[in-house]
Structures are given as C-alpha cells and as structure tokens.
Design a protein around this motif. Structure first.
Motif, PDB file in Angstrom:
ATOM      1  N   LEU A   1       0.837  -1.171   0.000  1.00 49.36           N
ATOM      2  CA  LEU A   1       0.000   0.000   0.000  1.00 49.36           C
ATOM      3  C   LEU A   1       0.882   1.234   0.000  1.00 49.36           C
ATOM      4  O   LEU A   1       1.445   1.606   1.020  1.00 49.36           O
ATOM      5  CB  LEU A   1      -0.885   0.014   1.237  1.00 49.36           C
ATOM      6  N   GLY A  22      -3.396  -3.398   5.854  1.00 50.17           N
ATOM      7  CA  GLY A  22      -3.941  -4.281   4.825  1.00 50.17           C
ATOM      8  C   GLY A  22      -4.042  -5.718   5.308  1.00 50.17           C
ATOM      9  O   GLY A  22      -5.047  -6.405   5.091  1.00 50.17           O
ATOM     10  N   TYR A  51      -6.305 -10.374  -2.099  1.00 50.08           N
ATOM     11  CA  TYR A  51      -5.742  -9.166  -1.483  1.00 50.08           C
ATOM     12  C   TYR A  51      -4.800  -9.528  -0.339  1.00 50.08           C
ATOM     13  O   TYR A  51      -3.715  -8.969  -0.208  1.00 50.08           O
ATOM     14  CB  TYR A  51      -6.844  -8.227  -0.990  1.00 50.08           C
ATOM     15  N   TYR A  55      -0.786  -8.511   0.116  1.00 45.55           N
ATOM     16  CA  TYR A  55      -0.229  -7.808   1.281  1.00 45.55           C
ATOM     17  C   TYR A  55       0.813  -8.666   1.990  1.00 45.55           C
ATOM     18  O   TYR A  55       1.863  -8.170   2.401  1.00 45.55           O
ATOM     19  CB  TYR A  55      -1.336  -7.409   2.268  1.00 45.55           C
TER      20      TYR A  55
END
Length: 146
Positions: A1, A22, A51, A55
């Motif tokens: 991020l 995240g 996702y 991360y």
C-alpha cells in the motif's frame, strides 16, 4: 500500500503501518466470513484471499529487504523463511515501493497489526481444502515473529 504525505513521503514509499493495516483488515474479514462478511451481498472470499496474498507477499519482501541491516530489531535473527532463504520476520518501518529500505528500525504497532492479521488469516483458512499456497509459510512466519 503506497502512501503519500507525512512520513510516507510523496508516493514512492511504503510504511510498514500501511502494509500492516492491509493484513489486519483482510485477516479480520476472513476471520469474520461465516458470521458477517460472507453474508454481505456481493461478498467474494476469493477476492479477499487474493488481497491478503498480495499484502502478505509484500510484507515478506519488506522483511527480505530489511535483513541486511544490523540495526534491524532482529539483527542476525533470520527466523523466518520461504523457498528462497531466511530473513528477519519484522521489516524496517519505511521502504521504497520498488524494494529496499529507506528508513531502518521497527514500528512495533505495525508489527503487531501485521502478525495479528496473518494469524487471523491462517486460522480462517485452516479448514480449507486445499489450503492456500501460503498457509504453512504464514503460520510459521507469524509464530517466528512473536
């Protein structure tokens, strides 16, 4: 991020706190899937897993990039490993989005958030068949981080 402003700079840095958020958010969503998140119209568990994987992979890369610094909070303590070697389990607090440390040292709040998110994700997929590719590695990573 990638973040911008404040300590994050002008958009070319990643701070460990943002990456940890995240992990914590996706881990929390996965952990609450059966009781809450999965009941939301349009919820897609596979997308949340994707996702989380992203991360988690970047968190590992942050740790790999932090392993060569003697002022890391785990100097010479390469307790975590993957297919390519052993590394410190906790990253430096600010790294370049393309890799490499910009500012050394730990951010313990980020480390705690990331480890919690990893534990939540691991616990939420332990009954999956098959388990995600990262399951055993992440389980060991979280354990070695503590």
């Amino acid at each position: 991020l990638v973040a911008s402003g404040g300590t994050a700079g002008s958009g070319y840095l990643v701070v460990s706190e943002s990456q940890a958020y995240g992990l914590l958010i996706t881990g929390s969503i996965l952990a609450s899937w059966d009781l809450h998140a999965g009941t939301v119209n349009g919820a897609d568990r596979a997308q949340v897993l994707k996702y989380f994987e992203g991360y988690y992979t970047f968190w590992k890369n942050m740790c790999k990039g932090s392993s060569d610094h003697f002022n890391n909070c785990q100097p010479n303590g390469k307790y975590c490993s993957d297919y390519s070697g052993s590394y410190v389990c906790l990253p430096d607090w600010r790294v370049y989005k393309t890799g490499g440390t910009e500012s050394t040292g730990a951010a313990t709040d980020a480390d705690a958030d990331a480890i919690t998110g990893i534990i939540l994700a691991v616990k939420s997929v332990e009954g999956d068949s098959p388990r995600p590719w990262w399951y055993d590695e992440a389980r060991h990573w979280a354990d070695a981080s503590a």
